[in-house]
Design a protein around this motif. Structure first.
Motif, mmCIF file in Angstrom:
data_model
loop_
_atom_site.group_PDB
_atom_site.id
_atom_site.type_symbol
_atom_site.label_atom_id
_atom_site.label_comp_id
_atom_site.label_asym_id
_atom_site.label_seq_id
_atom_site.Cartn_x
_atom_site.Cartn_y
_atom_site.Cartn_z
ATOM 1 N N GLU A 120 6.567 -2.890 1.984
ATOM 2 C CA GLU A 120 5.657 -3.012 2.818
ATOM 3 C C GLU A 120 5.129 -4.615 3.151
ATOM 4 O OE1 GLU A 120 2.435 -0.444 3.797
ATOM 5 O OE2 GLU A 120 3.282 1.365 2.547
ATOM 6 N N LEU A 121 4.935 -5.194 1.879
ATOM 7 C CA LEU A 121 4.400 -6.713 2.015
ATOM 8 C C LEU A 121 5.530 -7.697 2.531
ATOM 9 C CD1 LEU A 121 2.726 -6.803 -1.558
ATOM 10 C CD2 LEU A 121 1.714 -6.325 0.744
ATOM 11 N N ARG A 122 6.866 -7.199 2.289
ATOM 12 C CA ARG A 122 7.917 -7.940 2.831
ATOM 13 C C ARG A 122 7.808 -7.868 4.511
ATOM 14 N NH1 ARG A 122 10.715 -6.356 -1.985
ATOM 15 N NH2 ARG A 122 11.820 -4.792 -0.733
ATOM 16 N N GLN A 123 7.720 -6.819 4.853
ATOM 17 C CA GLN A 123 7.613 -6.166 6.113
ATOM 18 C C GLN A 123 6.779 -7.108 6.991
ATOM 19 O OE1 GLN A 123 7.637 -2.135 6.463
ATOM 20 N NE2 GLN A 123 9.465 -1.775 5.855
ATOM 21 N N ALA A 124 5.519 -7.212 6.160
ATOM 22 C CA ALA A 124 4.274 -8.059 6.787
ATOM 23 C C ALA A 124 4.834 -9.500 6.933
ATOM 24 C CB ALA A 124 3.146 -7.590 5.870
#
Length: 581
Positions: free
Chosen positions: A481-485
């Motif tokens: 999720e953090l990489r997508q952000a």
């Protein structure tokens, strides 16, 4: 006369070595430190050793509880606040009353008020059990219950002790006792929250990590001293200040400040807690000697201590059994509540879609569209958090095995040792006996429960837990999720360098998969730009992490692990960029 500085240095060396060696033999470090202190006190050339109780109550407990509160798993603490509050307040009161009735019945001339005072001293559990439980891999929910209880029940016991001692001197009035108790807690909550908020606001403006950490050392005392002066519970204030600080640190402090705080406070906690148990061992010889002189033997005090420990464990077992039964009864309705939450979520989506299609007809005239969207977003976050809470209760049920651990891990320790010595000399004829009983209860509790907790955990079949950290699956999901952000932030073109300048458009296009790993070539202008871009993407990931932390989908351990990784990446990148200039 031995130089006090030499004693302090020697104590720190012993605490450090025991902390490293004791876990290798599966023995709790505090028990080893207590044995070492007792062994040293038996040496013929070692003089009598005594530490004023005020040193423990004012100089040791506030920073110890503050440090633990900063690291409290806030999400899990919120979810289980009701059972934690029951263990911390109601159980302490029930235990103190039960012990008070026992002592007033078996000790000649002791009134109920003094018996309750001694019961309050023996009631609170110690945080040492939490560290043992974490190492054994017990279910995180059980660890949260133990940790939260050990933070809050100290304050309950000390407020109750203060009320009972006042009743010994001036008589007991139930209404006054309840009013004093409520005032002490409410005042502490208000001042502790105020100090915690001020701590965040001031320290976010102090950019020097060393100076920032130095300021943090004053926070527990700033919360404790004025609260005690006004008649409140200073320990509750220190705990509340720590909780507020711990929850705001991720948003307001820099990575350097968080790393500095974490390392330095762990060191302070290690030295203070270890020092208390060393002192306990050193003082034990003189306490035993005083009772030998006054009671011509140790059997009377030993019998009282063993009986008191049995009563305390019995009351705790009955209370925890009721707690487990109540939690099980509530869990049977969680599936129904979750279905209701899902239906409400679907209804919110329908309302939002209807509003977007025809805002003039659906909404009130003059309604700000942005405000309406914020309301829908707020409702969706609340529903997501409710659903995550229900999933947590479903996936982490409390059964009788967990109840056994909660009961047996309730050891007595630091607060019992310190509070016993605050009993007044005037009006308490059996003071040496009462102090001796309190010390024996702490000693027997630590030896009996501390040495057998591992065996109890294995006996009930709870020794296969995964430890205190996040699971691999949970951490991978959060990282994704953090990489997508980060990718979304980079491709949006809104990121900027630390000096505010925009990144070249072609650099944004070429970043792609490289944004989450440093370049392998030499630090050229292009490589520096890539490092700056990755640094900006880390800031976007941290903002997303702060947003995710409010919906409850991930555990506190996973969130803190991810924040520590982002902090380490940022510090590494800043060193590379600044070193190339």
């Amino acid at each position: 006369m031995v130089d006090p500085l030499l004693i302090i240095v020697g104590g720190i060396v012993v605490i450090s070595l025991v902390t490293v060696i004791a876990p290798r033999f599966n023995v709790a470090g505090p028990l080893v430190l207590m044995a070492i202190g007792l062994g040293v006190s038996l040496l013929p050339f070692v003089p009598a050793f005594a530490v004023p109780p005020e040193v423990i109550l004012i100089g040791v407990l506030p920073p110890l509880l503050y440090s633990a509160a900063v690291q409290l798993p806030a999400i899990e603490f919120r979810r289980d606040f009701a059972p934690i509050a029951g263990l911390s307040v109601l159980l302490v009161v029930l235990s103190a009353l039960g012990l008070g009735l026992f002592f007033s019945a078996v000790i000649p001339g002791m009134g109920l008020a003094l018996g309750v005072a001694l019961g309050a001293i023996l009631s609170p559990t110690d945080a040492v059990a939490t560290s043992i439980a974490k190492r054994l891999g017990i279910a995180p929910r059980v660890v949260t219950l133990l940790e939260g209880e050990s933070l809050l029940n100290d304050a309950t016991a000390l407020v109750l002790l203060r009320t009972a001692v006042a009743a010994v001197a001036s008589g007991f009035a139930f209404a006054d006792a309840v009013a004093n108790f409520a005032w002490g807690v409410l005042l502490a909550l208000a001042l502790g929250a105020l100090v915690g908020w001020g701590n965040l606001r001031i320290r976010e403006r102090v950019t020097n990590p060393a100076a920032n950490t130095a300021l943090s050392f004053t926070v527990p005392f700033i919360a404790y001293l004025p609260t005690e002066h006004l008649g409140g519970s200073g320990l509750v204030a220190a705990v509340v200040a720590g909780i507020v600080t711990g929850q705001g640190a991720a948003r307001r402090f820099t990575p350097e400040q968080r790393v500095s705080d974490r390392v330095n406070w762990r060191t302070i906690e290690l030295i203070l807690e270890g020092g208390v148990f060393l002192v306990f061992g050193l003082e034990l010889k003189d306490i035993v000697g005083a009772n030998l002189r006054e009671h011509e033997g140790l059997w009377y005090g030993t019998w009282l201590a063993l009986s008191a420990l049995g009563i305390a464990l019995g009351v705790r077992a009955l209370y925890v059994a009721g707690l487990i039964w109540l939690q099980g009864r509530r869990s049977r309705g969680h599936s129904r509540y979750r279905e209701r939450a899902e239906r409400i979520g679907e209804r919110v989506d329908q309302l939002q879609e209807a509003y977007r299609s025809d805002p003039e007809t659906f909404g009130r005239r003059g309604t700000d569209p942005e405000r309406a969207e914020r309301r829908f977003s707020w409702m969706r976050r609340r529903l997501a958090r409710t659903t995550a809470d229900l999933d947590y209760y479903r996936d982490s049920p409390l059964g009788w095995r967990h109840g056994v651990i909660v009961v047996w891990a309730g050891m007595r320790g630091v607060v019992t040792l310190a509070a016993a010595q605050t009993l007044p000399s005037e009006g308490v004829s059996d003071r040496p006996l009462l102090i001796f009983v309190a010390f024996l209860v702490a000693l027997f509790s630590l030896l009996l429960q501390g040495l057998t907790l591992t065996a109890v955990v294995r006996a009930v079949g709870l020794s296969e837990g995964g430890g205190e950290g996040p699971t691999r699956e949970e951490q991978h999901a959060l990282d994704a999720e953090l990489r997508q952000a980060a990718v979304a932030a980079v491709t949006s073109g809104t990121l900027a360098r630390r000096n505010g300048e925009a990144f070249p458009a072609d650099l944004i296009e070429q970043a792609g998969a490289r944004l989450t790993r440093p370049p392998d070539d030499d630090v050229t202008t292009r490589a520096r730009d890539l490092l700056e871009l990755r640094l900006a993407s880390i800031d976007a990931m941290r903002q997303e992490l702060n947003r995710i932390s409010h919906d409850g989908r991930y555990s506190t351990a996973a969130l803190r692990h991810a924040l520590a990784e982002l902090d380490a990446d940022q510090l590494s990148l800043e060193l590379r960029i600044d070193g190339a200039d």
